[in-house]
Design a protein around this motif. Structure first.
Motif, PDB file in Angstrom:
ATOM      1  N   HIS A  73     117.172  26.026   2.296  1.00  0.00           N
ATOM      2  CA  HIS A  73     118.254  25.471   1.467  1.00  0.00           C
ATOM      3  C   HIS A  73     117.890  24.062   0.980  1.00  0.00           C
ATOM      4  CE1 HIS A  73     122.403  24.548   0.287  1.00  0.00           C
ATOM      5  NE2 HIS A  73     122.200  23.357   0.835  1.00  0.00           N
ATOM      6  N   GLN A  75     119.499  20.817  -1.605  1.00  0.00           N
ATOM      7  CA  GLN A  75     120.716  20.367  -2.320  1.00  0.00           C
ATOM      8  C   GLN A  75     120.426  19.079  -3.069  1.00  0.00           C
ATOM      9  OE1 GLN A  75     124.097  20.986   0.121  1.00  0.00           O
ATOM     10  NE2 GLN A  75     125.328  19.474  -0.972  1.00  0.00           N
ATOM     11  N   ARG A  93     123.107  23.585  -5.334  1.00  0.00           N
ATOM     12  CA  ARG A  93     122.780  24.050  -3.972  1.00  0.00           C
ATOM     13  C   ARG A  93     121.867  25.260  -4.128  1.00  0.00           C
ATOM     14  NH1 ARG A  93     128.848  23.544  -1.457  1.00  0.00           N
ATOM     15  NH2 ARG A  93     129.113  21.395  -2.176  1.00  0.00           N
ATOM     16  N   ASP A  95     119.379  28.268  -2.675  1.00  0.00           N
ATOM     17  CA  ASP A  95     119.085  29.062  -1.475  1.00  0.00           C
ATOM     18  C   ASP A  95     118.103  30.170  -1.828  1.00  0.00           C
ATOM     19  OD1 ASP A  95     120.854  28.247   0.880  1.00  0.00           O
ATOM     20  OD2 ASP A  95     122.229  28.169  -0.843  1.00  0.00           O
TER      21      ASP A  95
END
Ligand code: ADP
Length: 363
Positions: A73, A75, A93, A95
């Motif tokens: 992940h 951000q 964000r 992923d």
């Protein structure tokens, strides 16, 4: 087909997009299309570089790459320049998903704009404060200059009047009757008073001119002031207690004057029939030392708290208590040279505490 699998994201307010390992759009929801200023069909199947040339050199692309390679992940807040020249801010964000990377984006343009607006306003405000401070400093200097010239130039005519009053008394005194001699005496006293006031004003305008920072041991300084005032202290039978005081940078000569003025006042404005008690102490604050001088004297009415720090302001007649009302104005000016404040807390008939601070970082 991925488009179907992710179709539940179609109507989400947040942007949802999936890019594969070749940076091709596999899925985009309506919000991404809206934010990206292309419709869905114009994006799907195309690479990011085809649609947004130069995107490979952006911080956003570096984060995407990091997520794609590390499968973790990531951000970030991204500043995005649209093909039409406008700028938007998105919280991204990222992923890892089977097809590549899924990016959730929140439009934070409004918040960012508000933040920038606030930052700019603060800068503008700071500039305004600096401007005003400079104006005030200049005005203060002008006033000081005026006080200096006025008091300095007044001294000569005052001396002349004093001389001629003397001559008049000496050479013509025998020709004057009792009333005329009395008038001369009144004129002489008024002239002496004028002389005292002008020299007090001259001292005030010169205050701190040749100031010099020193490391001051306040316990020693206070002890010396108490020794200097020992006659008055003895005469008033005052009990003086001194707490722990710091060793800190200050303008020593001027600070001695502050302590001396405050102590002299505490000794002067005492209550009859009560043993005078004075306490001098200091508290350490985050950025300053806060000194206090407390007495159990006559006290001051709250309505006069500000007035007493002004030049020539007194609350009593001279026949009640000696003085010319400049001591506290001097204290205020000196304390301000130390980037501090002077205040008073007091109750009539109970006593007064004068507080003053001096900044720790004076060099
Ligand atoms: P001065 O003492 O020459 O009158 P200051 O400027 O030192 O001038 O003080 C201004 C006035 O503040 C004094 O005239 C007095 O009325 C009041 N004052 C100052 N210190 C005290 C004190 N410790 N207790 C009561 N009144 C005070």
């Amino acid at each position: 087909m991925p488009q179907d699998k992710y179709s539940i994201f179609d109507e989400m307010i947040e942007g949802v997009q999936i890019v594969d390992s070749d940076w091709r759009y596999v899925y985009v929801n309506n919000t991404v299309a809206l934010h990206g200023k292309y419709n869905k069909q114009e994006l799907l199947g195309y690479t990011m570089m085809e649609k947004y040339p130069g995107i490979e050199n952006t911080a956003m692309f570096a984060s995407l790459k990091q997520c794609m390679t590390d499968r973790k992940h990531v951000q970030m807040i991204n500043e995005f320049n649209f093909p039409d020249g406008s700028t938007g801010y998105f919280e991204l964000r990222m992923d890892p998903v089977t097809e590549g990377v899924l990016v959730l984006s929140f439009d934070v343009t409004k918040q960012k704009q508000a933040e920038y607006f606030l930052q700019n306003s603060n800068i503008l405000l700071e500039e305004k404060v600096k401007e005003r401070t400079a104006e005030l400093t200049a005005k203060n200097r002008e006033l000081e200059q005026f006080a200096y010239i006025a008091s300095h130039d007044l001294q000569e005519p005052i001396r002349t009047v004093a001389n001629y009053i003397g001559v008049l008394k000496e050479d013509y005194g025998h020709q004057l009757d009792e009333a005329a001699l009395k008038y001369l005496e009144v004129m002489n006293r008024a002239n002496q008073r004028m002389s005292q006031l002008t020299s007090a004003l001259l001292d005030y305008s010169r205050l701190g001119r040749d100031r010099e920072i020193k490391t001051v041991d306040f316990s020693k300084l206070v002890k010396e002031v108490i020794d200097d005032l020992s006659q008055v202290i003895k005469a008033s039978a005052a009990r003086i207690t001194v707490g722990q005081l710091p060793v800190t940078n200050a303008y020593e000569v001027e600070m001695r004057q502050v302590i001396q003025n405050l102590l002299t006042n505490a000794l002067k404005f005492k209550k009859k029939d009560t043993v005078l008690e004075i306490n001098i102490s200091c508290k350490e604050k985050e950025e300053a030392w806060q000194f206090s001088i407390h007495d159990n004297g006559i006290g001051i009415d709250k309505v006069h708290f500000d007035r007493i720090f002004e030049i020539f302001q007194r609350l009593h007649q001279r026949d009640q208590y000696e003085g010319n009302g400049i001591g506290l104005a001097n204290c205020k000016k000196i304390v301000e040279l130390h980037h501090g404040h002077i205040t008073v807390e007091s109750e009539v008939g109970i006593g007064s505490t004068f507080f003053f601070t001096i900044a720790k970082n004076i060099k």
